[in-house]
Design a protein around this motif. Structure first.
Motif, mmCIF file in Angstrom:
data_model
loop_
_atom_site.group_PDB
_atom_site.id
_atom_site.type_symbol
_atom_site.label_atom_id
_atom_site.label_comp_id
_atom_site.label_asym_id
_atom_site.label_seq_id
_atom_site.Cartn_x
_atom_site.Cartn_y
_atom_site.Cartn_z
ATOM 1 N N THR A 105 -64.853 35.510 -39.462
ATOM 2 C CA THR A 105 -65.067 36.934 -39.222
ATOM 3 C C THR A 105 -65.406 37.129 -37.759
ATOM 4 O O THR A 105 -66.323 36.486 -37.235
ATOM 5 N N LYS A 136 -63.434 47.949 -32.951
ATOM 6 C CA LYS A 136 -64.630 48.262 -33.723
ATOM 7 C C LYS A 136 -64.447 47.757 -35.152
ATOM 8 O O LYS A 136 -63.377 47.852 -35.728
ATOM 9 N N GLY A 137 -65.498 47.235 -35.713
ATOM 10 C CA GLY A 137 -65.409 46.720 -37.067
ATOM 11 C C GLY A 137 -64.987 45.268 -37.065
ATOM 12 O O GLY A 137 -64.312 44.791 -36.151
ATOM 13 N N PRO A 138 -65.379 44.505 -38.079
ATOM 14 C CA PRO A 138 -65.051 43.079 -38.124
ATOM 15 C C PRO A 138 -63.562 42.832 -38.342
ATOM 16 O O PRO A 138 -62.869 43.601 -38.988
ATOM 17 N N GLN A 191 -57.687 52.019 -32.088
ATOM 18 C CA GLN A 191 -58.420 50.887 -32.650
ATOM 19 C C GLN A 191 -57.459 49.831 -33.195
ATOM 20 O O GLN A 191 -57.679 48.640 -33.032
ATOM 21 N N TYR A 192 -56.415 50.271 -33.841
ATOM 22 C CA TYR A 192 -55.477 49.303 -34.418
ATOM 23 C C TYR A 192 -54.067 49.864 -34.286
ATOM 24 O O TYR A 192 -53.752 50.889 -34.859
ATOM 25 N N GLU A 196 -55.039 45.092 -31.084
ATOM 26 C CA GLU A 196 -56.217 45.938 -31.199
ATOM 27 C C GLU A 196 -56.873 45.984 -29.823
ATOM 28 O O GLU A 196 -57.290 44.954 -29.297
ATOM 29 N N THR A 202 -63.948 57.499 -34.967
ATOM 30 C CA THR A 202 -62.856 56.531 -35.062
ATOM 31 C C THR A 202 -62.350 56.260 -33.658
ATOM 32 O O THR A 202 -61.801 57.158 -33.020
ATOM 33 N N SER A 243 -66.354 39.739 -34.574
ATOM 34 C CA SER A 243 -66.917 41.034 -34.194
ATOM 35 C C SER A 243 -66.987 41.111 -32.673
ATOM 36 O O SER A 243 -67.225 40.092 -32.003
#
Length: 330
Positions: free
Chosen positions: A90, A81-83, A59-60, A76, A55, A92
């Motif tokens: 979307t 990481k992650g869409p 990240q957020y 962020e 993780t 990325s």
């Protein structure tokens, strides 16, 4: 395979329709074979350790427990990481050293972006110009009057020619963020792009910020602004009245509630007389520093920002763009 949108014949395994650009879903893979229970039931319940799962730090950012609550945009950091899902698009982030923002556009929400950062796009993505409000004021201020706009469906990607990290700022309706000029990459079409004047003549003359700061405000729904920070990007949260002195060129974005002034390196010292002032000057890269006063947040980049060189300028080994003929554009 048949495209569900335009009904064209498409080869198996293709992700996008070559005619209309719509994404194509691969056939649903067969379910994996059933696995034996782990561990055997007669050994009692056991949960194996969560090995191999990473993780990313920060990240957020969640601000529900901070003094600002949900009144500020969520950020962020560190190449999210992650869409990221906004409206029918979307987003990325790919790569590490020179990250790429990859966006799958739907049919509804367009995006707009700065010139010269487009990396690739699907032929189905339509490119045009987006006019900005206050064109006359922007013209006399020397700011961009037109920026590039893209409409889906299809895939489009962006990258700036520098090592750095991507910051994704989610804006709820009415939320505003202020960004250093020429450091935003992409924004969703429901985000207004304006500007504000830098206060204080010393700020304009010595802080390398310029005359203006970009302002982005979400309208009518959740929006997003993606920034490119040079080097690594960090966030400092300032309490009311708390001050932070930052090397000029190192700040990336800030909340509108954060006031920016300028101070000298000597003025940033608590004391020490002339020797203290000289020591502070030797430690810093500039005679002046930007002073940010809370409440609010400041985004800081670890590489000092340098204004972009005009494309085709002598410094870049070419000729000035002012000598460009219209015939060269076609």
């Amino acid at each position: 395979m048949i495209c569900p949108r335009c009904h064209s014949q498409v080869a198996e395994g293709i992700k996008f329709c070559g005619t209309c650009g719509s994404p194509l879903q691969s056939p649903t893979p067969p379910p994996p074979p059933a696995r034996a229970a782990y561990p055997p039931p007669n050994q009692g319940a056991y949960t194996p350790p969560n090995q191999g799962v990473y993780t990313p730090q920060n990240q957020y950012e969640e601000y529900s427990n901070s003094m600002f609550g949900n009144s500020v945009p969520k950020a962020e950091l560190h190449n999210p990481k992650g869409p990221i899902q906004i409206a029918d698009m979307t987003i990325s982030i790919d790569g590490e050293l020179v990250p790429v923002v990859d966006i799958m556009l739907g049919n509804q929400m367009p995006i707009y972006f700065e010139h010269h950062i487009l990396l690739w796009k699907h032929p189905g993505v339509q490119i045009g110009f987006k006019s900005l409000q206050g064109a006359a004021r922007r013209f006399f201020a020397g700011l961009q009057i037109f920026i590039t706009e893209a409409h889906g469906p299809g895939n489009i990607s962006f990258s700036r020619d520098s090592v750095g990290q991507i910051v994704a700022l989610r804006l709820q309706p009415g939320q505003t963020v202020e960004v250093r000029e020429h450091q935003f990459l992409v924004a969703s079409g429901n985000v207004d792009y304006g500007f504000t004047f830098v206060q204080n003549a010393a700020n304009i003359l010595f802080s390398r910020t310029g005359l203006f700061i970009d302002q982005f405000t979400a309208r009518g729904g959740e929006g997003i602004v993606l920034l490119h920070g040079y080097g690594n990007v960090f966030e400092k949260m300032l309490a009311p009245g708390e001050a932070l002195d930052v090397e000029p060129g190192a700040w990336l974005w800030k909340d509108p509630s954060v006031q920016m002034t300028v101070t000298t390196v000597a003025g940033s010292q608590r004391g020490g007389g002339i020797l203290g002032a000289i020591g502070g000057l030797v430690a810093g890269a500039s005679i002046v520093l930007n002073r940010f006063v809370g409440p609010g947040r400041v985004g800081i980049q670890s590489m000092t920002y340098h204004p972009p060189t005009t494309e085709g300028a002598p410094q870049a080994g070419g000729q000035s763009n002012l000598n460009l003929n219209l015939g060269d554009l076609f």
